[in-house]
Design a protein around this motif. Structure first.
Motif, short mmCIF file in Angstrom:
data_model
loop_
_atom_site.label_atom_id
_atom_site.label_comp_id
_atom_site.label_asym_id
_atom_site.label_seq_id
_atom_site.Cartn_x
_atom_site.Cartn_y
_atom_site.Cartn_z
N ARG A 1 0.81 -1.21 0.00
CA ARG A 1 0.00 0.00 0.00
C ARG A 1 0.85 1.27 0.00
NH1 ARG A 1 -4.22 -1.39 4.78
NH2 ARG A 1 -5.01 0.68 4.27
N GLY A 2 2.14 1.11 -0.16
CA GLY A 2 3.02 2.26 -0.32
C GLY A 2 3.47 2.93 0.96
N PHE A 3 3.34 2.22 2.10
CA PHE A 3 3.79 2.78 3.37
C PHE A 3 5.26 2.44 3.62
CE2 PHE A 3 -0.81 2.48 4.06
CZ PHE A 3 -1.08 3.72 4.62
N ASP A 4 5.89 3.24 4.46
CA ASP A 4 7.27 2.97 4.88
C ASP A 4 7.31 2.06 6.10
OD1 ASP A 4 8.60 4.80 2.98
OD2 ASP A 4 7.54 6.36 4.12
N GLY A 5 6.19 1.98 6.81
CA GLY A 5 6.16 1.16 8.01
C GLY A 5 4.74 0.95 8.49
N VAL A 6 4.61 0.19 9.57
CA VAL A 6 3.30 -0.10 10.15
C VAL A 6 3.43 -0.06 11.67
CG1 VAL A 6 3.72 -2.60 10.02
CG2 VAL A 6 1.37 -1.73 10.25
N VAL A 7 2.44 0.54 12.33
CA VAL A 7 2.37 0.57 13.79
C VAL A 7 1.13 -0.21 14.20
CG1 VAL A 7 2.21 1.98 15.86
CG2 VAL A 7 3.48 2.84 13.88
N CYS A 8 1.29 -1.20 15.06
CA CYS A 8 0.18 -2.06 15.42
C CYS A 8 0.29 -2.50 16.87
CB CYS A 8 0.14 -3.29 14.51
SG CYS A 8 1.60 -4.35 14.67
N GLY A 9 -0.64 -3.36 17.29
CA GLY A 9 -0.63 -3.94 18.63
C GLY A 9 -1.03 -5.39 18.52
N HIS A 10 -2.07 -5.77 19.28
CA HIS A 10 -2.77 -7.05 19.19
C HIS A 10 -2.06 -8.24 19.82
CE1 HIS A 10 -5.69 -9.94 17.93
NE2 HIS A 10 -4.85 -10.57 17.12
N ILE A 11 -0.80 -8.51 19.48
CA ILE A 11 -0.18 -9.76 19.94
C ILE A 11 0.61 -9.60 21.23
CG2 ILE A 11 -0.10 -10.77 17.63
CD1 ILE A 11 2.89 -10.03 17.53
N HIS A 12 0.59 -8.42 21.85
CA HIS A 12 1.26 -8.20 23.14
C HIS A 12 2.75 -8.54 23.06
CE1 HIS A 12 -2.62 -8.43 25.80
NE2 HIS A 12 -2.88 -7.95 24.57
N HIS A 13 3.36 -8.14 21.96
CA HIS A 13 4.79 -8.44 21.76
C HIS A 13 5.44 -7.18 21.18
CE1 HIS A 13 8.19 -11.19 21.33
NE2 HIS A 13 8.43 -10.62 20.17
N ALA A 14 5.98 -6.33 22.06
CA ALA A 14 6.55 -5.06 21.63
C ALA A 14 7.79 -5.27 20.78
CB ALA A 14 6.91 -4.21 22.85
N ALA A 15 7.90 -4.48 19.71
CA ALA A 15 9.06 -4.64 18.83
C ALA A 15 9.17 -3.46 17.88
CB ALA A 15 8.95 -5.93 18.02
N ILE A 16 10.40 -3.15 17.49
CA ILE A 16 10.68 -2.26 16.36
C ILE A 16 11.75 -2.97 15.54
CG2 ILE A 16 11.56 -0.04 15.58
CD1 ILE A 16 10.58 1.23 18.11
N ARG A 17 11.41 -3.32 14.33
CA ARG A 17 12.40 -4.03 13.51
C ARG A 17 12.18 -3.74 12.03
NH1 ARG A 17 9.83 -8.55 15.87
NH2 ARG A 17 11.77 -8.88 17.01
N ASP A 18 13.22 -3.91 11.26
CA ASP A 18 13.16 -3.75 9.81
C ASP A 18 12.85 -5.10 9.17
OD1 ASP A 18 14.77 -3.98 7.05
OD2 ASP A 18 14.13 -1.90 7.33
N LEU A 19 11.80 -5.12 8.38
CA LEU A 19 11.43 -6.34 7.66
C LEU A 19 11.48 -6.05 6.16
CD1 LEU A 19 8.41 -7.63 9.81
CD2 LEU A 19 10.77 -8.45 9.83
N ASP A 20 12.62 -6.31 5.60
CA ASP A 20 12.84 -6.11 4.15
C ASP A 20 12.48 -4.69 3.73
OD1 ASP A 20 13.62 -8.80 3.82
OD2 ASP A 20 11.52 -9.42 3.69
N GLY A 21 12.95 -3.72 4.50
CA GLY A 21 12.76 -2.32 4.14
C GLY A 21 11.52 -1.69 4.72
#
Length: 277
Positions: free
Chosen positions: A192-212
């Motif tokens: 959808r042309g975004f640079d990233g995604v901010v979410c919740g739901h799985i109760h697992h905090a993280a910031i990571r690069d996934l193939d750009g």
């Protein structure tokens, strides 16, 4: 008080016994922002339907959020699966809070993020909701047991230990599930042309690069007590409020538990004195 352009929190689960309302209230008092995103599962409609639990500490969380809205903070509420009843009111404003299905967030450094709770990428929620309800009950049981264990650990100055988090780490399927969830969200954001995604739901905090694609998960306020903040340069950072404020937990030890500890420590001495007599 620290000020940030944007703060993201999710998975508070107000209405459940596992909600760390005191710590969240402390976080909201100590941190201000221009925009506050509530990224789903703010209250737990599933649990509230089963049994009512709403102590004053939960009211205080709501009060702090509404106070921010009254003082000019933009508050955006993106409902999740546990508070899905609010999905019937997209675009509505109440108490200065705007309800949206999802949102586009542009950081100060120009990156564009999709903001979504993320449950629509959960195959269990999508295809077997009855199983999700069953899993929620099992998870709730672990959350109920975890603080009881930690009250005992804190009495002997041991570090906080999450039973539910430990159980997730022991199950390979859970690790695989988290990985698939993250990848699905990253792939959708990319398409959808975004640079990233901010979410919740799985109760697992993280910031990571996934193939750009920058994958950002806010964590929760049941186990992790984490939030995502945008710094003045537009970078997103993870804050572990529980790790930074372990002293706040001390007042949550019930007086009965302290008395229990005193009795346990005094019993061996009392028996010895009796035997000597």
């Amino acid at each position: 008080m620290a000020h940030y352009p944007t703060i993201f929190i999710s998975d508070i689960h107000l209405g459940t016994r596992g909600c760390s309302a005191e710590l969240l209230t402390h976080f909201l008092r100590k941190n201000s922002c221009d925009t506050l995103y509530l990224v789903g599962d703010i209250f737990d409609g599933w649990q509230i339907k089963r049994s009512w639990h709403w102590p004053s500490s939960h009211n205080e969380v709501v009060h702090q959020i509404l106070k921010k809205a009254r003082r000019g903070t933009r508050v955006v509420f993106i409902p999740g699966n546990h508070d899905e009843v609010m999905r019937s009111f997209p675009g509505i404003h109440f108490g200065g809070i705007e309800v949206k299905d999802q949102d586009t967030f542009t950081s100060r450094n120009g990156k564009k993020y999709l903001v979504t709770h993320g449950d629509q990428f959960d195959t269990v929620i999508a295809h077997a909701k009855w199983l999700a309800y069953l899993g929620d009950r099992a998870y709730g049981a672990l959350i109920w047991l975890s603080p009881k264990i930690n009250r005992l650990l804190r009495l002997w100055k041991q570090e906080y230990w999450s039973l539910s988090k430990w159980s997730k780490q022991q199950v390979k399927q859970a690790v695989s599930y988290i990985g698939k969830f993250e990848q699905l969200l990253a792939d959708d954001a990319r398409s959808r042309g975004f640079d990233g995604v901010v979410c919740g739901h799985i109760h697992h905090a993280a910031i990571r690069d996934l193939d750009g694609i920058e994958y950002v998960n806010t964590g929760d306020w049941v186990e992790s007590c984490t939030a995502i903040v945008e710094d003045p340069n537009g970078n997103l950072r993870l804050i572990d409020w529980e790790a930074q404020n372990t002293a706040i937990l001390e007042h949550r030890i019930e007086p009965k538990a302290r008395k229990w500890k005193a009795r346990v420590l005094s019993k061996p001495l009392a028996r010895t004195e009796k035997e000597q007599a």
